[in-house]
Structure formats: structure tokens, C-alpha cells
Enzyme design. Sequence first.
Site, PDB file in Angstrom:
ATOM      1  N   GLU A 114      38.388  31.428  43.254  1.00 43.68           N
ATOM      2  CA  GLU A 114      37.039  30.891  43.096  1.00 43.68           C
ATOM      3  C   GLU A 114      37.010  29.809  42.026  1.00 43.68           C
ATOM      4  OE1 GLU A 114      35.053  34.551  42.188  1.00 43.68           O
ATOM      5  OE2 GLU A 114      35.408  34.382  40.032  1.00 43.68           O
ATOM      6  N   HIS A 171      38.780  37.389  34.229  1.00 41.54           N
ATOM      7  CA  HIS A 171      37.673  36.479  33.944  1.00 41.54           C
ATOM      8  C   HIS A 171      36.354  37.233  33.879  1.00 41.54           C
ATOM      9  CE1 HIS A 171      37.653  36.877  38.327  1.00 41.54           C
ATOM     10  NE2 HIS A 171      36.351  36.609  38.273  1.00 41.54           N
ATOM     11  N   ARG A 191      37.408  45.796  38.608  1.00 43.42           N
ATOM     12  CA  ARG A 191      36.843  45.781  37.255  1.00 43.42           C
ATOM     13  C   ARG A 191      37.815  46.389  36.256  1.00 43.42           C
ATOM     14  NH1 ARG A 191      32.368  48.465  39.736  1.00 43.42           N
ATOM     15  NH2 ARG A 191      30.909  46.939  40.605  1.00 43.42           N
TER      16      ARG A 191
END
Length: 322
Positions: A114, A171, A191
Site C-alpha cells: 500500500e 507500520h 496486528r
Amino acid sequence: MIEPLFLKPYFQPKIWGGRKLEKEFSYQLPTGDIGECWAISAHPHGPSVITNGELSGLSLAEAYQKYPEYFGNPKAKVFPLLTKILDAEASLSVQVHPDDNYAEKHEHELGKTECWYILKADPGSYLVYGHHAKTRQELSDWVYRGDWDKLLRKVPVKAGDFVYVPSGTIHALNKGIMALETQQSSDTTYRLYDYDRIDRVSGKKRELHLKQSIDVTTVPFREPELNIQTRHIASSKIISYLKPPISPFFAVWQWQINGETTLHHEISPYTLVSVIEGNGLIKINGKSYPLKKGQHFILPAQIVSWTLDGRMNLIASEAVEV
């Protein structure tokens, strides 16, 4: 007559979301804390719907399957990209995404590379971007000890910045940031850390994915070297943020339009476009369509070129055919 495919977004509630998308883009949001606008999406977790022309009422996924000629008869079985706007009222979890191979094997979908164009950032805003571990063992040790200050790399950010986040990059967007995200069409997130928050719906902490995160994180972290280039067309400015081979999945541009500017597809038969500031017109085959901040659309393969007119900023992206 072939027209741009204008899209109605899908809005996602998030524990870290708020209501700024309503104020900033005049969207009619559902109730609750809305963190994400899935603006151009064929993903089943948040499909956007075409609102005009011959394909009106179809989801983007349906249009991609039933009318492949609009997308240049692509090889990809699913629409490959996803455009979002994220409103981080609070900080997102510290996370990492898998590459295509890992995601296909374990999640049965695409991996997730992304990038972000930062729309707004409060003073003092920063990202978590990368890590300081030199080996995977060191990464694992620091993760399981919760030694986040030692592990995580923090980077200041401001409006107008562009950040590329390949799969395998630890990130997080932090509170006070609004960003437009261009990504592979995937909803797989692992996560590492979620600040021990309690989900108001479940009453429990959100699930962590420590093993998967350690498996997919690139070690050591190396910040991508971007080759950002600017060219001028009349009074307008075209900024190229990403292209192959740096980005193997998509190319991204900013179109800073100041008066009439004619453009065309560059690497793909179709182009995804989001209006992030201002207003104007797009002129195609003698017909004009009004544009305003917060609109999202696709220019299909049958539209060879188009003319933009007005004063506005747009983010455009194209998929790399693989």
C-alpha cells in the site's frame, strides 16, 4: 455511450475512527466512529457501487466480472486495487501485511502492498514506519517482550507527504492523520500491538497476530528509495510518485490541475481517480462531467484520453498487469 464510472463509497466503522470524513468531504456517514471510506473497492468486505451510466447499480466487482472490456479484458481474476480514505481520530494498531505468496497460502486472497498520500496531519503527527531489529530473532524477542520503544521506527509526517509501504513493512497511521491510501485489494492485516484497547462492541482486546507478523516482516527494514518526478502540462503539474519496478503492483500520480489539461492512460487500460481538493470538469468525447472534492471514479479502457479543467488536485492510480 461510454462514461466515467462514478462510485458510491462504502464506509467502515473503526475503533480508531471519528466523524471528520463527514466534515471534510460532505459524505453522509452512517452512525458511529467511521475510520475508512472504501472509495474504489471491489473487495467483498466493502464494495463500492457504480452510480451512473449503463452500469449504474452494479457493484464494482460485478462490473469487473460482467464487463471485462471496460477494464481492457484483464488477466487478473479479481479487481486488483483498492482506494481508501482513512481518518485516524486515534492511532491505528501497529501492524504488518503479508506478500502475495503468504496471503494466498494462509488467507486465500491477495497480499497487501500500500501507499499513503497524507491529506491532513495535526502538528507533531508521526507514523510508525519500519523497525530497528537487525535479525528475525531480535525482532521476535522485542515483540514478545513488548519492547516497542526499542523496536519501532517513528517518522514525522505532514500534509502533502507520500509514503510507500511494501508488504512486510511494520507500520501505523497515528492519531490526527487523514490519508488517501492506494493498495492491493486485500483486507489481511496482522496486528503486532494495539495499545491494550478494549473493543466497545465485544468488550475485549482486539486479536493480535504475533507469529504471523514475525513470519512476514522484512528483516532488516530498508526504506524504499522512491523516484518522484514532476512534469508540467500547460499550467498544470503532474507528480509521479510510484511506478514499476519500484512498485510492482500499481502506479500513483497526483494531478494538480490549473486550467485545461489533457491526459491519457499510462501503464494500464483503465485509471482510478479521486478528487482530493477543488472542483472543475472532466470532458470526454464532447461531454462534460462536473467534479468536486470527495468524488471517486474510474476511467475505463474505451476512454482513450480526457481533458480536465478547473482548479483541483486529484490522486490517480493504475494497476500493473501481472
